[in-house]
Design a protein around this motif. Structure first.
Motif, PDB file in Angstrom:
ATOM      1  N   LEU A  59       0.939  -0.989   0.466  1.00  0.00           N
ATOM      2  CA  LEU A  59       0.440   0.100   0.003  1.00  0.00           C
ATOM      3  C   LEU A  59       0.560   1.020   0.653  1.00  0.00           C
ATOM      4  N   ALA A  60       1.366   1.185   0.722  1.00  0.00           N
ATOM      5  CA  ALA A  60       3.008   2.209   1.146  1.00  0.00           C
ATOM      6  C   ALA A  60       3.147   2.523  -0.589  1.00  0.00           C
ATOM      7  N   ARG A  61       3.822   1.802  -0.994  1.00  0.00           N
ATOM      8  CA  ARG A  61       4.209   2.161  -2.558  1.00  0.00           C
ATOM      9  C   ARG A  61       3.672   2.266  -3.726  1.00  0.00           C
ATOM     10  N   CYS A  62       2.794   2.001  -3.401  1.00  0.00           N
ATOM     11  CA  CYS A  62       1.499   2.135  -4.341  1.00  0.00           C
ATOM     12  C   CYS A  62       0.871   3.813  -4.239  1.00  0.00           C
ATOM     13  N   TRP A  63       0.783   4.169  -2.948  1.00  0.00           N
ATOM     14  CA  TRP A  63       0.514   5.233  -2.705  1.00  0.00           C
ATOM     15  C   TRP A  63       1.409   6.733  -3.319  1.00  0.00           C
ATOM     16  N   ARG A  64       2.260   5.637  -2.734  1.00  0.00           N
ATOM     17  CA  ARG A  64       4.142   7.150  -3.143  1.00  0.00           C
ATOM     18  C   ARG A  64       3.892   6.985  -4.983  1.00  0.00           C
ATOM     19  N   GLU A  65       3.518   5.706  -5.440  1.00  0.00           N
ATOM     20  CA  GLU A  65       3.691   6.004  -7.228  1.00  0.00           C
ATOM     21  C   GLU A  65       2.302   6.662  -7.474  1.00  0.00           C
ATOM     22  N   HIS A  66       1.054   6.839  -6.642  1.00  0.00           N
ATOM     23  CA  HIS A  66       0.296   7.173  -7.258  1.00  0.00           C
ATOM     24  C   HIS A  66       0.405   8.903  -6.963  1.00  0.00           C
ATOM     25  N   ALA A  67       0.478   9.134  -5.826  1.00  0.00           N
ATOM     26  CA  ALA A  67       0.936  10.960  -5.690  1.00  0.00           C
ATOM     27  C   ALA A  67       2.201  11.074  -6.430  1.00  0.00           C
ATOM     28  N   ASP A  68       2.995  10.457  -6.981  1.00  0.00           N
ATOM     29  CA  ASP A  68       4.472  11.218  -8.046  1.00  0.00           C
ATOM     30  C   ASP A  68       3.202  11.043  -9.250  1.00  0.00           C
ATOM     31  N   ARG A  69       2.265  10.058  -9.967  1.00  0.00           N
ATOM     32  CA  ARG A  69       1.914  10.598 -10.916  1.00  0.00           C
ATOM     33  C   ARG A  69       0.970  11.614 -11.289  1.00  0.00           C
ATOM     34  N   TYR A  70       0.138  11.604 -10.180  1.00  0.00           N
ATOM     35  CA  TYR A  70      -0.678  13.342  -9.574  1.00  0.00           C
ATOM     36  C   TYR A  70       0.518  14.005 -10.308  1.00  0.00           C
ATOM     37  N   GLU A  71       1.089  14.347  -9.076  1.00  0.00           N
ATOM     38  CA  GLU A  71       2.195  15.859  -8.937  1.00  0.00           C
ATOM     39  C   GLU A  71       2.867  15.626 -10.180  1.00  0.00           C
ATOM     40  N   GLN A  72       3.510  14.583 -11.238  1.00  0.00           N
ATOM     41  CA  GLN A  72       3.723  15.288 -12.458  1.00  0.00           C
ATOM     42  C   GLN A  72       2.239  15.392 -13.694  1.00  0.00           C
ATOM     43  N   GLY A  73       1.648  14.498 -13.442  1.00  0.00           N
ATOM     44  CA  GLY A  73       0.236  15.441 -14.774  1.00  0.00           C
ATOM     45  C   GLY A  73      -0.496  16.860 -13.692  1.00  0.00           C
ATOM     46  N   VAL A  74      -0.132  17.111 -12.686  1.00  0.00           N
ATOM     47  CA  VAL A  74      -0.835  18.199 -12.145  1.00  0.00           C
ATOM     48  C   VAL A  74      -0.345  19.430 -12.557  1.00  0.00           C
ATOM     49  N   TYR A  75       0.605  19.577 -11.747  1.00  0.00           N
ATOM     50  CA  TYR A  75       2.068  20.743 -12.270  1.00  0.00           C
ATOM     51  C   TYR A  75       2.211  21.085 -13.720  1.00  0.00           C
ATOM     52  N   ARG A  76       1.660  21.401 -14.539  1.00  0.00           N
ATOM     53  CA  ARG A  76       2.032  21.856 -15.999  1.00  0.00           C
ATOM     54  C   ARG A  76       2.637  23.365 -16.415  1.00  0.00           C
ATOM     55  N   ALA A  77       2.837  23.653 -15.970  1.00  0.00           N
ATOM     56  CA  ALA A  77       3.426  25.124 -15.970  1.00  0.00           C
ATOM     57  C   ALA A  77       5.102  25.564 -14.636  1.00  0.00           C
ATOM     58  N   GLN A  78       5.226  26.410 -14.681  1.00  0.00           N
ATOM     59  CA  GLN A  78       5.763  27.403 -14.154  1.00  0.00           C
ATOM     60  C   GLN A  78       6.130  28.484 -14.186  1.00  0.00           C
ATOM     61  N   ALA A  79       6.955  28.708 -12.045  1.00  0.00           N
ATOM     62  CA  ALA A  79       7.372  29.986 -12.371  1.00  0.00           C
ATOM     63  C   ALA A  79       7.737  30.733 -11.732  1.00  0.00           C
ATOM     64  N   GLN A  80       8.876  31.545 -12.098  1.00  0.00           N
ATOM     65  CA  GLN A  80      10.131  31.819 -11.998  1.00  0.00           C
ATOM     66  C   GLN A  80       9.592  33.133 -11.010  1.00  0.00           C
ATOM     67  N   VAL A  81      10.644  33.031  -9.990  1.00  0.00           N
ATOM     68  CA  VAL A  81      10.139  33.692  -9.062  1.00  0.00           C
ATOM     69  C   VAL A  81      11.737  34.395  -8.081  1.00  0.00           C
ATOM     70  N   ARG A  82      11.584  35.588  -7.492  1.00  0.00           N
ATOM     71  CA  ARG A  82      12.378  36.399  -6.668  1.00  0.00           C
ATOM     72  C   ARG A  82      11.716  35.694  -5.483  1.00  0.00           C
ATOM     73  N   MET A  83      12.329  35.781  -4.112  1.00  0.00           N
ATOM     74  CA  MET A  83      12.119  35.281  -2.850  1.00  0.00           C
ATOM     75  C   MET A  83      12.470  35.501  -1.824  1.00  0.00           C
ATOM     76  N   THR A  84      12.679  35.428  -0.422  1.00  0.00           N
ATOM     77  CA  THR A  84      12.869  35.811   0.336  1.00  0.00           C
ATOM     78  C   THR A  84      13.267  34.591   1.073  1.00  0.00           C
ATOM     79  N   VAL A  85      14.597  34.547   1.908  1.00  0.00           N
ATOM     80  CA  VAL A  85      14.965  33.278   2.113  1.00  0.00           C
ATOM     81  C   VAL A  85      13.833  31.966   2.941  1.00  0.00           C
ATOM     82  N   ALA A  86      12.811  33.730   3.938  1.00  0.00           N
ATOM     83  CA  ALA A  86      12.099  33.209   5.012  1.00  0.00           C
ATOM     84  C   ALA A  86      11.202  32.392   4.500  1.00  0.00           C
TER      85      ALA A  86
END
Length: 167
Positions: A59-86
């Protein structure tokens, strides 16, 4: 959403997972492992037939693989940002884990004023705007232009709501 919105399925339950306050059922359907949000199940009937659970199922391995596939599919763009260390240090507490991990991994060294450059994965301009607003004035969006424009509009509307008072 695609039709039909309500379906009837016979599932072989494999496990339950609690993620971010939501329960998910991991189950086999015709040999395929799928994930269902428990809150979306409208009706449930327990059958007399025993569930078929593969002996090598983890179950743990299955869930990790599911979460990885979800994250790869959902984040389809990127933002370049400047931010503070905080802001970078705050990210694990206010961003989804995948966004925080990726932004922290991509972060450059801070300059003399404590600002750094990084890349943040986002679902869309709309969702990037919502997530990055959590960092307030500790983040500046550099790219994409549509996201920067959205921040400009938000900053202008906030400044109008909170004018500086002359004393």
């Amino acid at each position: 959403w695609q039709a039909p919105r309500e379906v009837t399925r016979v599932l072989d339950p494999l496990g339950l997972v609690l993620k971010a306050g939501r329960w998910y059922l991991v189950a086999a359907v015709d040999g395929d492992v799928r994930t269902y949000r428990v809150g979306a199940i409208l009706d449930l009937v327990t059958l007399d037939d025993p569930a078929d659970r593969p002996e090598d199922f983890d179950l743990a391995r299955c869930w990790r693989e599911h979460a990885d596939r979800y994250e790869q599919g959902v984040y389809r763009a990127q933002a370049q940002v400047r931010m503070t260390v905080a802001a970078l240090e705050l990210m694990p507490f206010v961003f989804p884990p995948a966004m925080s991990r990726a932004a922290r991994a991509a972060a450059g060294e801070p300059d003399a004023d404590g600002w750094l450059l990084t890349t943040v994965p986002i679902e869309s301009v709309k969702h990037g705007h919502i997530e990055l607003l959590k960092l307030g004035a500790e983040v500046e969006v550099l790219d994409p232009p549509e996201l920067r424009e959205r921040f400009t509009g938000t900053a202008q509307r906030l400044a109008a709501l909170y004018p500086v008072r002359q004393e």
